[in-house]
Structure formats: structure tokens, C-alpha cells
Design a protein around this motif. Structure first.
Motif, PDB file in Angstrom:
ATOM      1  N   LYS A 100       0.616  -1.232   0.302  1.00 23.62           N
ATOM      2  CA  LYS A 100      -0.106  -0.060   0.196  1.00 23.62           C
ATOM      3  C   LYS A 100       0.734   1.891   0.040  1.00 23.62           C
ATOM      4  O   LYS A 100       0.409   2.463  -0.865  1.00 23.62           O
ATOM      5  CB  LYS A 100      -1.191   0.173   0.998  1.00 23.62           C
ATOM      6  CG  LYS A 100      -1.573  -1.301   1.244  1.00 23.62           C
ATOM      7  CD  LYS A 100      -3.111  -0.776   2.746  1.00 23.62           C
ATOM      8  CE  LYS A 100      -2.017  -2.159   3.737  1.00 23.62           C
ATOM      9  NZ  LYS A 100      -1.605  -2.944   4.086  1.00 23.62           N
ATOM     10  N   SER A 101       1.744   1.511   0.445  1.00 21.04           N
ATOM     11  CA  SER A 101       2.273   2.426   0.499  1.00 21.04           C
ATOM     12  C   SER A 101       3.541   2.864  -0.518  1.00 21.04           C
ATOM     13  O   SER A 101       3.347   3.709  -0.618  1.00 21.04           O
ATOM     14  CB  SER A 101       3.313   2.737   1.785  1.00 21.04           C
ATOM     15  OG  SER A 101       2.674   2.105   3.588  1.00 21.04           O
ATOM     16  N   SER A 102       3.086   1.893  -0.725  1.00 18.24           N
ATOM     17  CA  SER A 102       5.126   1.995  -1.784  1.00 18.24           C
ATOM     18  C   SER A 102       3.940   2.034  -3.357  1.00 18.24           C
ATOM     19  O   SER A 102       4.460   2.973  -3.871  1.00 18.24           O
ATOM     20  CB  SER A 102       5.405   0.145  -2.376  1.00 18.24           C
ATOM     21  OG  SER A 102       6.039  -0.117  -1.109  1.00 18.24           O
ATOM     22  N   VAL A 142       5.748   8.008   2.024  1.00 15.13           N
ATOM     23  CA  VAL A 142       5.214   7.125   2.609  1.00 15.13           C
ATOM     24  C   VAL A 142       5.989   6.225   3.140  1.00 15.13           C
ATOM     25  O   VAL A 142       6.607   5.313   2.428  1.00 15.13           O
ATOM     26  CB  VAL A 142       3.944   6.455   2.377  1.00 15.13           C
ATOM     27  CG1 VAL A 142       3.140   5.578   3.434  1.00 15.13           C
ATOM     28  CG2 VAL A 142       2.972   7.282   1.643  1.00 15.13           C
ATOM     29  N   LYS A 143       6.138   5.801   4.885  1.00 16.28           N
ATOM     30  CA  LYS A 143       6.861   4.697   5.031  1.00 16.28           C
ATOM     31  C   LYS A 143       6.741   3.664   4.059  1.00 16.28           C
ATOM     32  O   LYS A 143       5.511   2.498   5.070  1.00 16.28           O
ATOM     33  CB  LYS A 143       7.051   5.148   6.649  1.00 16.28           C
ATOM     34  CG  LYS A 143       8.753   5.776   7.348  1.00 16.28           C
ATOM     35  CD  LYS A 143       8.390   5.401   9.263  1.00 16.28           C
ATOM     36  CE  LYS A 143       8.373   6.941   9.331  1.00 16.28           C
ATOM     37  NZ  LYS A 143       7.411   7.154  10.827  1.00 16.28           N
ATOM     38  N   THR A 144       7.933   3.034   4.272  1.00 18.49           N
ATOM     39  CA  THR A 144       7.797   1.587   4.014  1.00 18.49           C
ATOM     40  C   THR A 144       7.595   0.499   4.583  1.00 18.49           C
ATOM     41  O   THR A 144       9.175   0.737   5.097  1.00 18.49           O
ATOM     42  CB  THR A 144       7.968   0.888   1.852  1.00 18.49           C
ATOM     43  OG1 THR A 144       8.872   1.713   1.752  1.00 18.49           O
ATOM     44  CG2 THR A 144       6.958   1.689   1.115  1.00 18.49           C
ATOM     45  N   ARG A 148       4.048  -2.616  10.070  1.00 19.49           N
ATOM     46  CA  ARG A 148       4.210  -1.085  10.325  1.00 19.49           C
ATOM     47  C   ARG A 148       3.655   0.352  10.379  1.00 19.49           C
ATOM     48  O   ARG A 148       3.293   1.463  11.424  1.00 19.49           O
ATOM     49  CB  ARG A 148       5.615  -0.884  10.055  1.00 19.49           C
ATOM     50  CG  ARG A 148       6.910  -1.804  10.204  1.00 19.49           C
ATOM     51  CD  ARG A 148       6.911  -0.746  10.753  1.00 19.49           C
ATOM     52  NE  ARG A 148       7.378   0.913  11.333  1.00 19.49           N
ATOM     53  CZ  ARG A 148       8.978   0.960  10.586  1.00 19.49           C
ATOM     54  NH1 ARG A 148       9.464   0.058  10.444  1.00 19.49           N
ATOM     55  NH2 ARG A 148       9.289   2.399  10.524  1.00 19.49           N
ATOM     56  N   THR A 149       2.289  -0.019   9.183  1.00 21.94           N
ATOM     57  CA  THR A 149       1.664   1.231   9.468  1.00 21.94           C
ATOM     58  C   THR A 149       0.586   0.734  10.860  1.00 21.94           C
ATOM     59  O   THR A 149      -1.065  -0.073   9.991  1.00 21.94           O
ATOM     60  CB  THR A 149       1.023   1.497   8.149  1.00 21.94           C
ATOM     61  OG1 THR A 149       2.323   1.587   7.214  1.00 21.94           O
ATOM     62  CG2 THR A 149       0.552   2.755   7.974  1.00 21.94           C
ATOM     63  N   GLN A 150       0.266   1.849  11.066  1.00 23.37           N
ATOM     64  CA  GLN A 150      -0.818   1.394  12.856  1.00 23.37           C
ATOM     65  C   GLN A 150      -1.539   2.095  12.929  1.00 23.37           C
ATOM     66  O   GLN A 150      -2.383   2.275  13.607  1.00 23.37           O
ATOM     67  CB  GLN A 150      -0.240   0.479  13.491  1.00 23.37           C
ATOM     68  CG  GLN A 150       0.312  -1.149  13.325  1.00 23.37           C
ATOM     69  CD  GLN A 150       0.967  -1.084  14.103  1.00 23.37           C
ATOM     70  OE1 GLN A 150       1.233  -0.796  15.653  1.00 23.37           O
ATOM     71  NE2 GLN A 150       1.322  -2.637  14.471  1.00 23.37           N
ATOM     72  N   VAL A 189      -5.742   8.665   1.690  1.00 26.00           N
ATOM     73  CA  VAL A 189      -4.998   7.971   3.005  1.00 26.00           C
ATOM     74  C   VAL A 189      -4.372   6.535   2.778  1.00 26.00           C
ATOM     75  O   VAL A 189      -5.325   5.652   2.497  1.00 26.00           O
ATOM     76  CB  VAL A 189      -6.507   7.884   3.337  1.00 26.00           C
ATOM     77  CG1 VAL A 189      -6.378   6.990   5.044  1.00 26.00           C
ATOM     78  CG2 VAL A 189      -7.230   9.223   3.924  1.00 26.00           C
ATOM     79  N   ASP A 190      -3.683   6.105   3.822  1.00 25.38           N
ATOM     80  CA  ASP A 190      -3.384   4.924   3.880  1.00 25.38           C
ATOM     81  C   ASP A 190      -3.630   4.679   4.880  1.00 25.38           C
ATOM     82  O   ASP A 190      -2.962   4.671   6.344  1.00 25.38           O
ATOM     83  CB  ASP A 190      -1.250   4.834   4.573  1.00 25.38           C
ATOM     84  CG  ASP A 190      -0.836   3.953   3.787  1.00 25.38           C
ATOM     85  OD1 ASP A 190      -1.324   2.805   3.480  1.00 25.38           O
ATOM     86  OD2 ASP A 190       0.436   3.716   4.578  1.00 25.38           O
ATOM     87  N   LEU A 191      -3.824   3.519   4.688  1.00 29.75           N
ATOM     88  CA  LEU A 191      -4.512   2.351   6.020  1.00 29.75           C
ATOM     89  C   LEU A 191      -4.034   1.204   6.417  1.00 29.75           C
ATOM     90  O   LEU A 191      -3.447   1.054   5.849  1.00 29.75           O
ATOM     91  CB  LEU A 191      -5.835   2.110   6.024  1.00 29.75           C
ATOM     92  CG  LEU A 191      -7.203   3.045   5.217  1.00 29.75           C
ATOM     93  CD1 LEU A 191      -8.465   2.267   4.434  1.00 29.75           C
ATOM     94  CD2 LEU A 191      -8.078   4.189   6.853  1.00 29.75           C
TER      95      LEU A 191
HETATM   96 MG   LIG Z   1       2.344   0.848   4.874  1.00 28.40          MG
END
Ligand SMILES: [Mg+2]
Ligand SMILES: Nc1nc2c(ncn2[C@@H]2O[C@H](COP(=O)(O)OP(=O)(O)OP(=O)(O)O)[C@@H](O)[C@H]2O)c(=O)[nH]1
Length: 192
Positions: free
Chosen positions: A36-38, A50-52, A58-60, A74-76
Motif C-alpha cells: 500500500k505505502s509503496s 510514505v514509510k514502507t 508497520r502502518t498502524q 489515506v494509507d490505511l
Molecule cells: Mg504501509
């Protein structure tokens, strides 16, 4: 889509922390580690907006970004990753559901699935749920670079059958080759 700017706005766990709902918004959802982030970074031509992570899950938080000053991404947080601690798992569902149900400016959800995996009930339930709330889904098959073009075509058909959707509606995508970037943007532009 010409990208003039892409900025991180805020991270939130609950609606009172969301930014104002004053521009159209597109959310990105999918299992942990699916990319997602990528995908967001590739769409906005940024390496590290966005941090991958190499550590799945990691994305919490619900992370908000503004693109060109006119719409938001929006990165869920990802779901279904076994190593995420139980307390985190318990808050994931309600946090994401609250966001998806209660965001008046949400125009659609990009649902990412690994092209090598056959979607399970989780994905089907999620798509049904989006349909129920009249949130249009964009279905993206990530990590397409891991398969040859002919294998990609095969998997696309298998995944379409598993989900009960048209294979033409599934967009193979790769961060590495940028395959599918234009098609994903076209789908997003239609929703915006
Ligand atoms: Mg992520
Ligand atoms: N080969 C390949 N690797 C990818 C691709 N997209 C993502 N990855 C890798 O997959 C891993 C996870 O990517 P992320 O973008 O952090 O995934 P995420 O869905 O945001 O993960 P969470 O935030 O943990 O839910 C990273 O090591 C990425 O480099 C792709 O298209 N091809």
C-alpha cells in the motif's frame, strides 16, 4: 495526473483526529505487506513520502496525505498479519471501519491484493462491505514484477474468478517496473 505536491498531513486513530473533510479522498487498503505505502509513493513519484517497511504491519495508524493541494490519499493499516500483537489487531477493525463508514468525502477505496495469492474470504467480505456502503472499489494486483506476463494473465483470471468480478477490472501493478501506474491513476481520476 501531474503531481505538483504531495504532503503528509496527520496520523489518526479516531475521527476527532482526522483532518477536515474538505476535499475528495481516496483510501488504500489491503493485507499487511501487500504494498500500500509503496503504491502511494509510486503514484505521487516520491521515494519516501510514505514509510514502507520490511517489517509487516508497520502502518498502524490512519495516515492522511494531500496531493496537489486538492485531494487526499489515506494509507490505511494492513490487516491479517499474524505477527501484529493482539491488542493492535483488536483496534484495527473498528479503526478502519469507523474511518470507511464515517468519512463523507471518501470517493473510493483502492484495494490491493498480491498477484501471487488467491484472495480469501477476507477480501470478498471487504468488497461486499464496500458495495454495501456504496464505496466504489479499485482492485489492484501488486508485485506484478514477481510473475511473467503470461503468469500475470493467468493469475488475473484466477483472482477474478475467486472474487466473482470481471478480469478487466483488476489492475496488475509493480513498484519496480511502474507497470499499471497510469491505469491506477485513471481509475482514481474517475472517482475524483
Ligand atoms: Mg504501509
Ligand atoms: N517486488 C516488489 N516488491 C514490492 C512491491 N510493492 C511493495 N513491495 C515490497 O513489499 C514490502 C512491503 O511494502 P509496503 O509498501 O511497506 O507494504 P504495506 O502494504 O504498506 O505494508 P504495511 O504498512 O505493513 O501494512 C516492501 O519490502 C516493499 O519493498 C512491488 O510492486 N514489487
Amino acid at each position: 495526473m501531474i503531481i505538483k505536491s504531495a504532503e503528509f498531513v496527520t496520523s489518526a486513530v479516531k475521527p476527532s483526529q482526522y483532518p477536515p473533510a474538505d476535499m475528495p479522498e481516496i483510501a488504500f487498503a489491503g493485507r499487511s505487506n501487500v504494498g500500500k505505502s509503496s503504491l502511494i509513493n509510486t503514484l505521487v513519484n516520491r521515494k519516501r513520502l510514505v514509510k514502507t517497511s520490511t517489517t509487516p504491519g508497520r502502518t498502524q495508524l490512519v495516515n492522511f496525505f494531500v496531493v496537489n493541494g486538492v485531494f487526499a490519499f489515506v494509507d490505511l493499516p494492513g490487516y491479517g498479519y499474524a505477527k501484529v500483537p493482539l491488542p493492535v489487531k483488536k483496534t484495527w477493525g473498528p479503526m478502519v471501519e469507523t474511518y470507511l463508514k464515517g468519512r463523507p468525502n471518501l470517493k473510493g477505496v483502492v484495494l490491493l491484493m498480491d498477484i501471487r495469492r488467491i484472495p480469501r474470504q477476507e477480501e470478498k467480505t471487504f468488497i461486499d462491505w464496500l458495495n454495501h456502503y456504496h464505496i466504489p472499489p479499485v482492485l489492484v494486483l501488486t508485485k506484478a514484477d514477481k510473475l511473467s506476463k503470461s503468469k500475470q494473465a493467468q493469475q488475473r483470471t484466477v483472482i477474478a474468478t475467486a472474487l466473482g468480478v470481471d478480469a478487466g477490472g483488476l489492475i496488475p501493478f509493480s513498484v519496480k517496473t511502474r507497470q499499471g501506474r497510469t491505469a491506477v491513476w485513471e481509475a482514481i481520476e474517475r472517482l475524483l
